[in-house]
Design a protein around this motif. Structure first.
Motif, short mmCIF file in Angstrom:
data_model
loop_
_atom_site.label_atom_id
_atom_site.label_comp_id
_atom_site.label_asym_id
_atom_site.label_seq_id
_atom_site.Cartn_x
_atom_site.Cartn_y
_atom_site.Cartn_z
N SER A 1 0.84 -1.20 0.00
CA SER A 1 0.00 0.00 0.00
C SER A 1 0.87 1.25 0.00
O SER A 1 1.98 1.25 0.57
CB SER A 1 -0.89 -0.02 1.24
N GLU A 2 0.32 2.29 -0.62
CA GLU A 2 1.00 3.59 -0.63
C GLU A 2 1.27 4.07 0.80
O GLU A 2 2.19 4.83 1.05
CB GLU A 2 0.10 4.59 -1.36
N GLU A 3 0.46 3.63 1.73
CA GLU A 3 0.56 4.13 3.10
C GLU A 3 1.47 3.30 4.01
O GLU A 3 1.57 3.58 5.19
CB GLU A 3 -0.83 4.25 3.73
N CYS B 1 -2.54 -1.19 -3.36
CA CYS B 1 -3.61 -0.19 -3.29
C CYS B 1 -3.13 1.17 -2.79
O CYS B 1 -2.13 1.29 -2.09
CB CYS B 1 -4.76 -0.67 -2.41
N ASP B 2 -3.86 2.17 -3.24
CA ASP B 2 -3.79 3.49 -2.62
C ASP B 2 -5.13 3.60 -1.88
O ASP B 2 -6.17 3.82 -2.50
CB ASP B 2 -3.65 4.58 -3.68
N PRO B 3 -5.13 3.37 -0.56
CA PRO B 3 -6.41 3.25 0.17
C PRO B 3 -7.29 4.50 0.07
O PRO B 3 -8.50 4.41 0.02
CB PRO B 3 -5.98 3.01 1.61
N LEU B 4 -6.65 5.68 0.07
CA LEU B 4 -7.44 6.91 -0.07
C LEU B 4 -6.66 7.93 -0.90
O LEU B 4 -5.78 8.63 -0.39
CB LEU B 4 -7.81 7.50 1.29
N ASP B 5 -6.98 7.96 -2.18
CA ASP B 5 -6.27 8.87 -3.08
C ASP B 5 -6.97 10.23 -3.11
O ASP B 5 -8.20 10.31 -3.03
CB ASP B 5 -6.26 8.27 -4.49
N GLY B 6 -6.14 11.27 -3.22
CA GLY B 6 -6.69 12.63 -3.27
C GLY B 6 -6.81 13.20 -1.87
O GLY B 6 -7.73 13.97 -1.56
N TYR C 1 0.62 1.90 -7.42
CA TYR C 1 -0.67 2.09 -6.75
C TYR C 1 -1.63 2.98 -7.53
O TYR C 1 -2.83 2.96 -7.28
CB TYR C 1 -0.47 2.72 -5.36
N GLU C 2 -1.09 3.81 -8.42
CA GLU C 2 -1.94 4.78 -9.12
C GLU C 2 -1.84 4.63 -10.63
O GLU C 2 -2.84 4.41 -11.32
CB GLU C 2 -1.55 6.21 -8.69
N ALA C 3 -0.61 4.72 -11.15
CA ALA C 3 -0.44 4.75 -12.62
C ALA C 3 -0.84 3.42 -13.28
O ALA C 3 -1.59 3.41 -14.26
CB ALA C 3 1.00 5.11 -12.96
N LEU D 1 3.11 10.86 -9.05
CA LEU D 1 2.20 9.72 -8.85
C LEU D 1 2.98 8.40 -8.82
O LEU D 1 4.05 8.28 -9.40
CB LEU D 1 1.15 9.72 -9.96
N ARG D 2 2.40 7.45 -8.12
CA ARG D 2 3.08 6.18 -7.90
C ARG D 2 2.72 5.16 -8.96
O ARG D 2 1.53 4.96 -9.28
CB ARG D 2 2.73 5.62 -6.52
N LEU D 3 3.75 4.54 -9.52
CA LEU D 3 3.56 3.57 -10.60
C LEU D 3 2.64 2.42 -10.18
O LEU D 3 1.69 2.08 -10.88
CB LEU D 3 4.93 3.01 -11.04
MG MG Z 1 -2.65 8.59 -4.21
#
Ligand code: MG
Ligand code: AHM
Length: 339
Positions: A91-93, A113-118, A282-284, A278-280
């Motif tokens: 996870s991103e976190e 995962c990115d549990p909560l993006d933005g 979890y996001e991209a 941005l993260r490859l």
């Molecule tokens: Mg994010």
């Protein structure tokens, strides 16, 4: 598939066509949906349940974590760790790969995962989302390592996001097109509301954070400058602009009515030793998979995002995605390096 079908039914029916399907994939997507429903509930209640604001901790990327970043991460882990559908989670976190408890059954998938993006939108009541990507775990490995996660986006088995907006929507691809589900809160289920989502090839709308304009590279500067010249410039049409600062909301808009989203690298990021924002993993990658499955394009400027062989789990890259013809134009400018 019939509009109104539940997400669970949709997945079961899709799995029937896959040889050797055991129901584990259905279980995994259900786990994710459960976590998303819980996150949606907290996002919706906001200040009423004291989940707004920042914590005093930072994630591995040096960003201050919001309370909801941390809670959403915990809800994802909680929904997945004992059900035997994943072998590990990244996870991103979290600084490093999350290993399941010793007594928990192991599944055959890896979840990123990115549990909560933005996150910057949490406290101001603007749309945020959860992004996820699913890979196959290596066989016979009880505790996969970071190395096992470092697969190019082309190897994703499924990807999706949940958008917490005026409606809560889960958008999913398993490599066979893109489907959208809307959460019926009375019913407690995600119901299919759109199938075979297709991004129009042409667009008149772009999304970029123009506050970084003075740090942009020449090809990005040229592309945006030409859009801004509108009907008087080489594009011979007027463009509209949006910037929500929630990638999930931007991608959702692009899936719905077309457009292009750019988060390029820039001289300011490079000066800070970063290769993008941005993260490859979890996001991209998950967004690129979804966008390509909806007939759009997704590149880092030079190459297709899904072809990138990752070096490390928290890797950052430039992201340009959306309507195919616009993405190709940016790629032409980036490749030729023209100002
Ligand atoms: Mg994010
Ligand atoms: P986050 O994962 O920390 O929330 O950061 C990712 C978000 C994206 O959703 C969005 O596109 C971008 O950061 C906005 O960045 P900026 O504030 O620089 O415009």
């Amino acid at each position: 598939m019939r509009i109104g079908t539940t997400l669970t039914n949709y997945i079961i029916q899709n799995q029937r066509h896959i040889d050797g399907a055991t129901g584990e994939f259905t279980g995994l997507l259900n786990d994710i949906a459960v976590a998303c429903k819980k996150i949606a509930d907290l996002v919706n209640k906001g200040a009423l349940v004291n989940v707004l604001g920042a914590t005093d901790s930072q994630n591995v990327q040096g960003e201050t974590q919001k309370k909801l970043d941390v809670i959403s991460n915990e809800l994802m882990i909680e929904a997945l760790r004992h059900n035997g559908h994943i072998a590990a989670l990244a996870s991103e976190e979290m600084d490093s790969v999350y290993h399941l408890p010793a007594n928990a059954p192991r599944g055959k998938y890896l979840l990123l995962c990115d549990p909560l993006d933005g996150s910057s939108n949490i406290d101001i009541n603007v749309s945020v989302g959860t992004i996820f990507s699913i890979l196959k775990a290596p066989e016979g490995v009880a505790n996969p390592t970071e190395q096992d996660f470092l697969r190019p986006g082309t190897e994703q088995v499924a990807a999706g996001y949940c958008l917490y907006g005026p409606s809560t929507m889960l958008v999913l691809t398993t490599g066979n097109g893109v489907s959208m589900f809307t959460l019926d809160r009375d019913f407690g289920e995600f119901l299919l509301t759109e199938n075979n989502v297709t991004i129009p090839a042409e667009t008149k709308e772009f999304a970029i954070n123009t506050s970084y304009q003075r740090f942009w590279d020449a090809p990005v500067r040229r592309y945006i400058d030409e859009c801004l010249q509108g009907a008087d410039g080489p594009r011979k049409k007027n463009f509209n602009m949006r910037w929500v600062a929630s990638m999930v909301a931007e991608v959702h808009r692009i899936l719905t009515r077309g457009g292009i989203f750019l988060y390029p690298c820039n001289s300011q990021l490079r000066a800070a030793g970063k290769t993008g924002k941005l993260r490859l993993m979890y996001e991209a990658n998950p967004m690129a998979f979804i966008v390509e499955q909806a007939a759009g394009g997704a590149i880092d400027g030079q190459q297709r995002i899904l072809d990138i062989a990752p070096d490390e789990i928290h890797q950052r890259i430039p992201v340009i995605l959306g309507s195919r013809s616009e993405v190709e134009l940016v790629q032409d400018y980036c490749r030729s390096g023209k100002a």
